[in-house]
Scaffold this motif. Structure first.
Motif, PDB file in Angstrom:
ATOM      1  N   PRO A 181     -78.297 -30.422  11.753  1.00 52.93           N
ATOM      2  CA  PRO A 181     -79.610 -29.990  11.270  1.00 52.93           C
ATOM      3  C   PRO A 181     -79.503 -28.622  10.598  1.00 52.93           C
ATOM      4  O   PRO A 181     -78.507 -27.924  10.748  1.00 52.93           O
ATOM      5  CB  PRO A 181     -80.441 -29.904  12.553  1.00 52.93           C
ATOM      6  N   ASP A 182     -80.535 -28.249   9.887  1.00 55.70           N
ATOM      7  CA  ASP A 182     -80.625 -26.910   9.312  1.00 55.70           C
ATOM      8  C   ASP A 182     -80.994 -25.967  10.449  1.00 55.70           C
ATOM      9  O   ASP A 182     -82.159 -25.897  10.865  1.00 55.70           O
ATOM     10  CB  ASP A 182     -81.688 -26.887   8.209  1.00 55.70           C
ATOM     11  N   LEU A 183     -80.005 -25.259  10.977  1.00 55.79           N
ATOM     12  CA  LEU A 183     -80.224 -24.435  12.155  1.00 55.79           C
ATOM     13  C   LEU A 183     -81.159 -23.256  11.883  1.00 55.79           C
ATOM     14  O   LEU A 183     -81.880 -22.817  12.785  1.00 55.79           O
ATOM     15  CB  LEU A 183     -78.894 -23.955  12.726  1.00 55.79           C
ATOM     16  N   ARG A 184     -81.183 -22.769  10.676  1.00 55.24           N
ATOM     17  CA  ARG A 184     -82.128 -21.693  10.342  1.00 55.24           C
ATOM     18  C   ARG A 184     -83.556 -22.235  10.446  1.00 55.24           C
ATOM     19  O   ARG A 184     -84.430 -21.593  11.011  1.00 55.24           O
ATOM     20  CB  ARG A 184     -81.853 -21.150   8.951  1.00 55.24           C
ATOM     21  N   VAL A 221     -77.337 -34.739  15.861  1.00 52.57           N
ATOM     22  CA  VAL A 221     -76.102 -35.133  15.168  1.00 52.57           C
ATOM     23  C   VAL A 221     -75.740 -36.572  15.517  1.00 52.57           C
ATOM     24  O   VAL A 221     -75.367 -37.352  14.635  1.00 52.57           O
ATOM     25  CB  VAL A 221     -74.943 -34.158  15.502  1.00 52.57           C
ATOM     26  N   ALA A 222     -75.873 -36.940  16.786  1.00 52.63           N
ATOM     27  CA  ALA A 222     -75.558 -38.310  17.202  1.00 52.63           C
ATOM     28  C   ALA A 222     -76.494 -39.314  16.540  1.00 52.63           C
ATOM     29  O   ALA A 222     -76.076 -40.418  16.182  1.00 52.63           O
ATOM     30  CB  ALA A 222     -75.647 -38.425  18.723  1.00 52.63           C
ATOM     31  N   THR A 223     -77.734 -38.934  16.364  1.00 56.21           N
ATOM     32  CA  THR A 223     -78.730 -39.835  15.777  1.00 56.21           C
ATOM     33  C   THR A 223     -78.586 -39.949  14.268  1.00 56.21           C
ATOM     34  O   THR A 223     -78.673 -41.048  13.710  1.00 56.21           O
ATOM     35  CB  THR A 223     -80.156 -39.349  16.122  1.00 56.21           C
ATOM     36  N   ARG A 231     -86.000 -32.965  20.678  1.00 54.88           N
ATOM     37  CA  ARG A 231     -86.364 -31.856  21.562  1.00 54.88           C
ATOM     38  C   ARG A 231     -85.510 -30.621  21.296  1.00 54.88           C
ATOM     39  O   ARG A 231     -85.169 -29.865  22.188  1.00 54.88           O
ATOM     40  CB  ARG A 231     -86.272 -32.247  23.030  1.00 54.88           C
ATOM     41  N   GLY A 232     -85.123 -30.458  20.043  1.00 58.47           N
ATOM     42  CA  GLY A 232     -84.341 -29.291  19.651  1.00 58.47           C
ATOM     43  C   GLY A 232     -82.885 -29.345  20.083  1.00 58.47           C
ATOM     44  O   GLY A 232     -82.185 -28.341  19.998  1.00 58.47           O
ATOM     45  N   ALA A 233     -82.411 -30.501  20.526  1.00 52.00           N
ATOM     46  CA  ALA A 233     -81.018 -30.648  20.967  1.00 52.00           C
ATOM     47  C   ALA A 233     -80.153 -31.032  19.760  1.00 52.00           C
ATOM     48  O   ALA A 233     -80.254 -32.137  19.241  1.00 52.00           O
ATOM     49  CB  ALA A 233     -80.912 -31.704  22.053  1.00 52.00           C
ATOM     50  N   GLN A 282     -91.998 -33.479   8.364  1.00 55.44           N
ATOM     51  CA  GLN A 282     -90.722 -34.157   8.626  1.00 55.44           C
ATOM     52  C   GLN A 282     -89.754 -33.247   9.388  1.00 55.44           C
ATOM     53  O   GLN A 282     -89.068 -33.700  10.306  1.00 55.44           O
ATOM     54  CB  GLN A 282     -90.067 -34.624   7.316  1.00 55.44           C
ATOM     55  N   ALA A 283     -89.682 -31.979   9.011  1.00 60.76           N
ATOM     56  CA  ALA A 283     -88.779 -31.046   9.678  1.00 60.76           C
ATOM     57  C   ALA A 283     -89.165 -30.867  11.141  1.00 60.76           C
ATOM     58  O   ALA A 283     -88.306 -30.892  12.032  1.00 60.76           O
ATOM     59  CB  ALA A 283     -88.779 -29.701   8.954  1.00 60.76           C
ATOM     60  N   VAL A 284     -90.447 -30.710  11.394  1.00 65.21           N
ATOM     61  CA  VAL A 284     -90.906 -30.513  12.775  1.00 65.21           C
ATOM     62  C   VAL A 284     -90.737 -31.799  13.579  1.00 65.21           C
ATOM     63  O   VAL A 284     -90.321 -31.765  14.742  1.00 65.21           O
ATOM     64  CB  VAL A 284     -92.362 -29.995  12.812  1.00 65.21           C
ATOM     65  N   HIS A 285     -90.999 -32.964  12.971  1.00 65.90           N
ATOM     66  CA  HIS A 285     -90.776 -34.241  13.664  1.00 65.90           C
ATOM     67  C   HIS A 285     -89.304 -34.413  14.022  1.00 65.90           C
ATOM     68  O   HIS A 285     -88.991 -34.863  15.122  1.00 65.90           O
ATOM     69  CB  HIS A 285     -91.237 -35.422  12.806  1.00 65.90           C
ATOM     70  N   SER A 286     -88.409 -34.082  13.110  1.00 67.69           N
ATOM     71  CA  SER A 286     -86.970 -34.200  13.384  1.00 67.69           C
ATOM     72  C   SER A 286     -86.579 -33.325  14.561  1.00 67.69           C
ATOM     73  O   SER A 286     -85.829 -33.742  15.451  1.00 67.69           O
ATOM     74  CB  SER A 286     -86.150 -33.795  12.162  1.00 67.69           C
ATOM     75  N   PHE A 287     -87.078 -32.107  14.563  1.00 63.74           N
ATOM     76  CA  PHE A 287     -86.811 -31.174  15.659  1.00 63.74           C
ATOM     77  C   PHE A 287     -87.367 -31.731  16.966  1.00 63.74           C
ATOM     78  O   PHE A 287     -86.674 -31.776  17.981  1.00 63.74           O
ATOM     79  CB  PHE A 287     -87.438 -29.816  15.345  1.00 63.74           C
ATOM     80  N   ASP A 288     -88.616 -32.158  16.944  1.00 61.80           N
ATOM     81  CA  ASP A 288     -89.288 -32.609  18.161  1.00 61.80           C
ATOM     82  C   ASP A 288     -88.710 -33.913  18.691  1.00 61.80           C
ATOM     83  O   ASP A 288     -88.623 -34.106  19.899  1.00 61.80           O
ATOM     84  CB  ASP A 288     -90.788 -32.753  17.903  1.00 61.80           C
ATOM     85  N   ALA A 289     -88.301 -34.803  17.806  1.00 65.38           N
ATOM     86  CA  ALA A 289     -87.736 -36.089  18.240  1.00 65.38           C
ATOM     87  C   ALA A 289     -86.498 -35.885  19.104  1.00 65.38           C
ATOM     88  O   ALA A 289     -86.249 -36.653  20.028  1.00 65.38           O
ATOM     89  CB  ALA A 289     -87.404 -36.950  17.028  1.00 65.38           C
TER      90      ALA A 289
END
Length: 93
Positions: free
Chosen positions: A30-33, A23-25, A16-18, A7-14
């Motif tokens: 996100p947990d920046l660490r 935040v808009a979505t 693209r790390g922006a 889930q964490a990697v999907h959130s990041f990838d969805a």
């Protein structure tokens, strides 16, 4: 730090790390660490998958990635992201 989940990697990838897009979505930061660790692991995976690492370094990278993730599914997802980035760079020359 807990192990990285699918889930964490999907959130990041969805996103693209922006961060702004995340935040808009979602309406929250996100947990920046965690995202920083994901970025580092993607970099490690790029070295591993690109064939540019020595055998010893490749073994160390693979072991380090497995230590940080929650199972084979997360490892595979990071590999997909790394392959996509490698392909994009190869197309750009």
């Amino acid at each position: 730090m807990p192990l990285l989940t699918v889930q964490a990697v999907h959130s990041f990838d969805a996103c693209r790390g922006a961060v702004e897009q995340y935040v808009a979505t979602t309406g929250h930061q996100p947990d920046l660490r965690e995202w920083g660790i994901i970025n580092l692991l993607i970099g490690d995976m790029i070295l591993l998958r690109s064939g540019r690492a020595t055998t010893q370094l490749a073994s160390q990278l693979e072991a380090g990635i497995y230590e940080a993730v929650e199972g084979e599914a997360v490892f595979a997802l990071l590999a997909v992201i790394a392959d996509r980035k490698i392909s994009a760079n190869n197309l750009q020359g």
